[in-house]
Motif scaffolding. Structure first.
Motif, PDB file in Angstrom:
ATOM      1  N   UNK A   1       0.354  -1.271   0.219  1.00 37.80           N
ATOM      2  CA  UNK A   1       0.045   0.362   0.165  1.00 37.80           C
ATOM      3  C   UNK A   1       0.757   1.497  -0.322  1.00 37.80           C
ATOM      4  N   UNK A   2       2.301   1.275  -0.227  1.00 38.81           N
ATOM      5  CA  UNK A   2       2.828   2.452   0.162  1.00 38.81           C
ATOM      6  C   UNK A   2       4.585   1.431  -0.358  1.00 38.81           C
ATOM      7  N   UNK A   3       5.120   2.112  -0.483  1.00 32.94           N
ATOM      8  CA  UNK A   3       6.931   2.047  -1.220  1.00 32.94           C
ATOM      9  C   UNK A   3       7.364   1.591  -0.220  1.00 32.94           C
ATOM     10  N   UNK A   4       8.074   0.083  -0.693  1.00 38.09           N
ATOM     11  CA  UNK A   4       8.950  -0.826   0.615  1.00 38.09           C
ATOM     12  C   UNK A   4       9.953  -0.533   0.528  1.00 38.09           C
ATOM     13  N   UNK A   5      10.687  -1.420   1.096  1.00 39.97           N
ATOM     14  CA  UNK A   5      12.547  -1.603   1.448  1.00 39.97           C
ATOM     15  C   UNK A   5      13.328  -2.214   0.097  1.00 39.97           C
ATOM     16  N   UNK A   6      13.204  -2.283  -1.179  1.00 39.00           N
ATOM     17  CA  UNK A   6      13.921  -2.945  -2.187  1.00 39.00           C
ATOM     18  C   UNK A   6      14.465  -1.500  -2.435  1.00 39.00           C
ATOM     19  N   UNK A   7      14.108  -0.911  -1.382  1.00 38.46           N
ATOM     20  CA  UNK A   7      15.523   0.405  -1.992  1.00 38.46           C
ATOM     21  C   UNK A   7      16.148   1.154  -1.111  1.00 38.46           C
ATOM     22  N   UNK A   8      17.602   2.373  -1.600  1.00 43.36           N
ATOM     23  CA  UNK A   8      18.251   2.580  -1.130  1.00 43.36           C
ATOM     24  C   UNK A   8      17.976   3.553   0.517  1.00 43.36           C
ATOM     25  N   UNK A   9      16.465   3.565   0.236  1.00 42.39           N
ATOM     26  CA  UNK A   9      15.915   4.772   1.071  1.00 42.39           C
ATOM     27  C   UNK A   9      14.572   4.039   1.158  1.00 42.39           C
ATOM     28  N   UNK A  10      13.566   4.568   2.400  1.00 39.64           N
ATOM     29  CA  UNK A  10      12.469   3.833   2.264  1.00 39.64           C
ATOM     30  C   UNK A  10      11.793   4.997   3.907  1.00 39.64           C
ATOM     31  N   UNK A  11      11.024   5.513   3.489  1.00 40.81           N
ATOM     32  CA  UNK A  11       9.947   6.343   4.900  1.00 40.81           C
ATOM     33  C   UNK A  11       9.438   5.594   5.737  1.00 40.81           C
ATOM     34  N   UNK A  12       9.255   5.497   6.747  1.00 40.13           N
ATOM     35  CA  UNK A  12       8.772   5.082   8.224  1.00 40.13           C
ATOM     36  C   UNK A  12       8.103   5.469   8.737  1.00 40.13           C
ATOM     37  N   UNK A  13       7.056   5.407   9.677  1.00 38.33           N
ATOM     38  CA  UNK A  13       5.985   6.132  11.040  1.00 38.33           C
ATOM     39  C   UNK A  13       7.309   5.767  11.603  1.00 38.33           C
ATOM     40  N   UNK A  14       7.449   6.610  12.654  1.00 42.38           N
ATOM     41  CA  UNK A  14       8.139   5.840  13.724  1.00 42.38           C
ATOM     42  C   UNK A  14       7.923   5.100  14.378  1.00 42.38           C
ATOM     43  N   UNK A  15       6.670   4.743  15.067  1.00 44.04           N
ATOM     44  CA  UNK A  15       5.686   4.386  15.627  1.00 44.04           C
ATOM     45  C   UNK A  15       6.658   2.711  15.189  1.00 44.04           C
ATOM     46  N   UNK A  16       6.786   2.060  13.903  1.00 47.11           N
ATOM     47  CA  UNK A  16       6.908   1.072  13.782  1.00 47.11           C
ATOM     48  C   UNK A  16       8.511   0.359  13.872  1.00 47.11           C
ATOM     49  N   UNK A  17       8.959   1.529  13.983  1.00 43.33           N
ATOM     50  CA  UNK A  17      10.430   1.243  14.408  1.00 43.33           C
ATOM     51  C   UNK A  17      11.118   0.528  15.781  1.00 43.33           C
ATOM     52  N   UNK A  18      12.033  -0.416  16.197  1.00 44.11           N
ATOM     53  CA  UNK A  18      12.121  -1.332  16.711  1.00 44.11           C
ATOM     54  C   UNK A  18      14.031  -0.552  17.373  1.00 44.11           C
ATOM     55  N   UNK A  19      14.589  -0.895  17.923  1.00 43.94           N
ATOM     56  CA  UNK A  19      15.847  -0.215  18.049  1.00 43.94           C
ATOM     57  C   UNK A  19      16.636  -1.432  17.958  1.00 43.94           C
ATOM     58  N   UNK A  20      17.686  -2.080  16.478  1.00 45.20           N
ATOM     59  CA  UNK A  20      17.905  -2.764  16.863  1.00 45.20           C
ATOM     60  C   UNK A  20      19.510  -3.327  17.944  1.00 45.20           C
ATOM     61  N   UNK A  21      19.303  -4.174  18.760  1.00 40.61           N
ATOM     62  CA  UNK A  21      20.201  -4.923  19.702  1.00 40.61           C
ATOM     63  C   UNK A  21      21.496  -4.046  18.877  1.00 40.61           C
ATOM     64  N   UNK A  22      22.610  -3.500  19.675  1.00 43.54           N
ATOM     65  CA  UNK A  22      24.059  -3.386  18.895  1.00 43.54           C
ATOM     66  C   UNK A  22      24.818  -5.334  18.766  1.00 43.54           C
ATOM     67  N   UNK A  23      24.604  -5.962  19.140  1.00 49.20           N
ATOM     68  CA  UNK A  23      25.252  -7.102  18.886  1.00 49.20           C
ATOM     69  C   UNK A  23      24.625  -8.128  17.866  1.00 49.20           C
ATOM     70  N   UNK A  24      23.688  -7.337  16.795  1.00 47.79           N
ATOM     71  CA  UNK A  24      23.000  -8.320  16.210  1.00 47.79           C
ATOM     72  C   UNK A  24      23.371  -7.119  14.157  1.00 47.79           C
ATOM     73  N   UNK A  25      23.823  -7.896  13.779  1.00 45.84           N
ATOM     74  CA  UNK A  25      24.187  -8.089  12.084  1.00 45.84           C
ATOM     75  C   UNK A  25      22.627  -7.456  11.634  1.00 45.84           C
ATOM     76  N   UNK A  26      23.299  -6.810  10.226  1.00 43.70           N
ATOM     77  CA  UNK A  26      22.012  -6.339   9.598  1.00 43.70           C
ATOM     78  C   UNK A  26      21.265  -7.998   9.033  1.00 43.70           C
ATOM     79  N   UNK A  27      22.015  -8.351   8.389  1.00 40.30           N
ATOM     80  CA  UNK A  27      21.764  -9.435   7.705  1.00 40.30           C
ATOM     81  C   UNK A  27      20.738  -9.930   8.788  1.00 40.30           C
TER      82      UNK A  27
END
Length: 338
Positions: A112-138
Motif C-alpha cells: 500500500x506504500x513504498x517498500x524497502x527494495x530501494x536504498x531509502x524508505x520512509x517509515x512512521x516512527x511508531x513502526x520502528x524498533x531499535x536494533x540490539x548492538x550485537x546483531x548484524x543487519x543480515x
C-alpha cells in the motif's frame, strides 16, 4: 535512489527512483538489508492484485535513520532500527484491543506504500524498533518473519501443545519451527518435499522430518504419535493438499494454524472439523511487541536466521528474486544487502 523496481506485471528491474518524502511523524531510513518474502514471489508469479505495479516492494527490513520528521521523538539520526511490516492507524477497534496487525486501516510496506527494495524508505516512527548492538543487519532484517512465528506461538500458547507439526520448510516454516522450540521447548516435526530443506530443518533442531513426496505424511505422524495425531499443525505452505493433510494429521481437539498463502483454496468439509472438535486458526503478520521479542530472541542466539540465507547486492536484486522464486539448488531465502 537505486531500487529493485516492479514497473509492470511480469517485470523486475534495477532502476533509479525518486527519493521518498517523509512527513512529520516519519523517518527517512537508509536501508541496510531487506529480505524477499514468499508473498512477494506469489505476487509476481501470479500477477496478484494485492500488489499493483508500479511499485517498490519489500517489507522485511532494517536500516539507519538518515533524517527525522519534526514530530519524531525517542530516536536520533544514525540509530540502527528494524521495522514492522504493518503500519497501523492506532485508532481503530483492532488497534485499541492491541492487535495492531489486524488494523482496519493498515498499510503494508511494498503493497500500500513504498517498500524497502530501494536504498531509502520512509517509515512512521511508531513502526520502528531499535536494533540490539550485537546483531548484524543480515540478522535484523529477519526479525519480521521470525515475529510471524512468534505470533503463532502466542496465538496457541493456551492450547499447551506438546508436539507440533510444521508443513513446509521454507523461510516461515523454519522460523516457526525455531520459535516453538525456543519459546515452548516442544517437539517439532517438519514436513517438506525437498530433502535439502529438511536437512536444514534437522540442523535447526527438528525432532524428526518427513519427506511427504516419499511417504504419506499422515501415516508418518501416526507412527510418531502412536496413532493419536499431532497437537498442533502449522501449514506454512497453504495449498489445498497441505490444508487437507494438516486437518488429517491433527488429533481430535487439536488445532491447525494457517499461514501459507500458496493459494486461496476451499479445502475443508465442516463435518471433519465439527465431529472431531478440531480448530482452524488464521494468522497474519505480528504486533509491534512481537517484533521486539523477535529481535531479543535473535540477539540471544537461540535462533539461527542467517546460516540458511543467501545474500545479494542490490545490483543483483533481480537474480536474488529469481533464485528464490525458482528455488534453485538448496535456495530457501534471499536477502538484499545495501
Amino acid at each position: 535512489m537505486k531500487a529493485l523496481f516492479y514497473p509492470e506485471f511480469k517485470k523486475l528491474t534495477i532502476a533509479e527512483r525518486p527519493f521518498p518524502s517523509f512527513s512529520g511523524d516519519e523517518v527517512l531510513l537508509k536501508v541496510l538489508a531487506c529480505g524477499i518474502c514468499g508473498s512477494e514471489l506469489e505476487t509476481f508469479k501470479n500477477q496478484s492484485p494485492r500488489r499493483i505495479p508500479p511499485l517498490i516492494m519489500g517489507h522485511e527490513f532494517c536500516g539507519t535513520i538518515e533524517e527525522m520528521g519534526a514530530d519524531v521523538t525517542g530516536f536520533t539520526k544514525g540509530d540502527r532500527v528494524a521495522s514492522n511490516s504493518v503500519v497501523s492507524c492506532g485508532t481503530c477497534d483492532s488497534c485499541k484491543r492491541g492487535v495492531t496487525n489486524l488494523c482496519k486501516n493498515r498499510q503494508i510496506f511494498g503493497m500500500h506504500r513504498g517498500g524497502a527494495f530501494g536504498e531509502y524508505v520512509n517509515v512512521p516512527a511508531h513502526c520502528l524498533v531499535p536494533m540490539p548492538e550485537t546483531i548484524t543487519p543480515q540478522a535484523a532484517c529477519m526479525a519480521e518473519p521470525l515475529a510471524n512465528g512468534i505470533h503463532i506461538v502466542n496465538l496457541t500458547r493456551h492450547l499447551n501443545p506438546k508436539k507440533v507439526l510444521v508443513i513446509g520448510a521454507g523461510p516461515i516454516g523454519l522460523v516457526t519451527q525455531q520459535a516453538f522450540q525456543s519459546l515452548l521447548g516442544v517437539e517439532v516435526y517438519v514436513a517438506d518435499l525437498r530433502d535439502e530443506r529438511l536437512s536444514i530443518s534437522r540442523e535447526l533442531g527438528a525432532t524428526a522430518t518427513i519427506n511427504s513426496s516419499e511417504e504419506d505424511l499422515v501415516a508418518a505422524i501416526d507412527r510418531y504419535t502412536d496413532q493419536e495425531g499431532i497437537d498442533l499443525v502449522v501449514d506454512a505452505v497453504g495449498s489445498s493438499q497441505t490444508n487437507q493433510q494438516a486437518l488429517k494429521a491433527v488429533r481430535p481437539g487439536g488445532a491447525v494454524v494457517l499461514i501459507g498463502l500458496y493459494e486461496n483454496s476451499r479445502s475443508f468439509f465442516s463435518y471433519d472439523i465439527i465431529l472431531s472438535e478440531k480448530q482452524l486458526i488464521g494468522t497474519y503478520a505480528a504486533t509491534q511487541q512481537e517484533i521486539e521479542e523477535s529481535l531479543d530472541l535473535i540477539a540471544s542466539g537461540k535462533v539461527d536466521v542467517t546460516s540458511w540465507v543467501h545474500y545479494y547486492s542490490l545490483d543483483d536484486g533481480v537474480t536474488a528474486f529469481t533464485d528464490m522464486m525458482l528455488a534453485r539448488a538448496a535456495h530457501i531465502k534471499s536477502v538484499i544487502l545495501f
